[in-house]
Design a protein around this motif. Structure first.
Motif, mmCIF file in Angstrom:
data_model
loop_
_atom_site.group_PDB
_atom_site.id
_atom_site.type_symbol
_atom_site.label_atom_id
_atom_site.label_comp_id
_atom_site.label_asym_id
_atom_site.label_seq_id
_atom_site.Cartn_x
_atom_site.Cartn_y
_atom_site.Cartn_z
ATOM 1 N N MET A 189 18.242 48.299 -67.388
ATOM 2 C CA MET A 189 18.750 46.934 -67.409
ATOM 3 C C MET A 189 19.874 46.757 -66.389
ATOM 4 S SD MET A 189 20.624 45.005 -70.616
ATOM 5 C CE MET A 189 19.912 46.241 -71.661
ATOM 6 N N ASN A 190 19.760 45.685 -65.601
ATOM 7 C CA ASN A 190 20.795 45.388 -64.621
ATOM 8 C C ASN A 190 22.078 44.932 -65.302
ATOM 9 O OD1 ASN A 190 21.684 45.067 -61.860
ATOM 10 N ND2 ASN A 190 21.573 42.873 -62.203
ATOM 11 N N ARG A 191 21.972 43.984 -66.205
ATOM 12 C CA ARG A 191 23.112 43.449 -66.953
ATOM 13 C C ARG A 191 22.637 43.123 -68.363
ATOM 14 N NH1 ARG A 191 27.535 44.745 -65.627
ATOM 15 N NH2 ARG A 191 28.450 42.964 -66.625
ATOM 16 N N PRO A 192 23.528 43.173 -69.348
ATOM 17 C CA PRO A 192 23.130 42.885 -70.733
ATOM 18 C C PRO A 192 23.095 41.390 -71.037
ATOM 19 C CG PRO A 192 25.429 43.530 -70.656
ATOM 20 C CD PRO A 192 24.894 43.666 -69.252
ATOM 21 N N GLY A 193 22.782 41.086 -72.279
ATOM 22 C CA GLY A 193 22.820 39.698 -72.759
ATOM 23 C C GLY A 193 21.770 38.831 -72.106
ATOM 24 N N PRO A 194 22.158 37.622 -71.660
ATOM 25 C CA PRO A 194 21.186 36.671 -71.130
ATOM 26 C C PRO A 194 20.521 37.119 -69.830
ATOM 27 C CG PRO A 194 23.341 35.616 -71.442
ATOM 28 C CD PRO A 194 23.490 37.053 -71.764
ATOM 29 N N ALA A 195 21.018 38.203 -69.232
ATOM 30 C CA ALA A 195 20.403 38.726 -68.008
ATOM 31 C C ALA A 195 19.615 40.005 -68.275
ATOM 32 C CB ALA A 195 21.481 38.990 -66.961
#
Length: 170
Positions: free
Chosen positions: A72-78
């Motif tokens: 995963m590049n970034r957590p949450g909505p991304a």
């Protein structure tokens, strides 16, 4: 998974020596990664295997010739956008190892439910990587002027590259 005669499999602790043999010259050169040139073996391997990434190796001719880590590049909505890094053993450059690793990374990311893949920081002077990633369907979507201090060229641009994993494959 097999790509063009190269077996790509999850990396294990038994692969640490081979992965360090690949990463060490890349990191020491200081030309492509935002990693301290003097990073220790232990810190480099801890970073390569750190969550949320899964590390892989590419084997050919009974040798580990490349490595990647994908996650995963970034957590949450991304969290639907993956990221990946790749390195090839100096003896194996130009033999399709990186191409096999990026193809595997894209397939693995799709299987995990990722909708896209982004490379946050591709050093613009790394022409081979830029060309390879464009051939693999990645577009340059951003340029960060002077964002990387290259040991020979001084401050050079970094590129953000992106590939939509939902609309087929390039």
């Amino acid at each position: 998974m097999i790509k063009g005669g190269t077996v790509i499999r999850p990396a294990t602790s038994a692969d640490h020596d081979a992965i360090w043999d690949i990463l060490q010259p890349v990191y020491r050169a200081g030309e492509t990664y935002c990693i301290p040139r003097d990073i220790s073996r232990a810190d480099a391997l801890a970073d390569w295997f750190a969550a949320p990434f899964t590390a892989f190796v590419a084997e050919a001719e009974s040798r580990v010739l490349g490595t990647s880590h994908v996650g995963m590049n970034r957590p949450g909505p991304a969290s639907h956008v993956a990221n990946a890094s790749f390195a090839t053993h100096p003896d194996a450059r130009g033999r399709g190892i990186a191409r096999a690793l990026v193809g595997h990374a894209k397939d693995w990311a799709r299987e995990q439910g990722f909708r896209a893949m982004q490379f946050n920081f591709v050093v613009s002077t790394n022409a081979d990587a830029v060309h390879s990633w464009q051939k693999a369907g990645f577009d340059i979507v951003g340029r960060l002027p002077g964002a990387f201090l290259h040991p020979q060229h001084g401050y050079v641009d970094a590129l953000v590259m992106f590939h939509d994993l939902t609309g087929g494959d390039a």
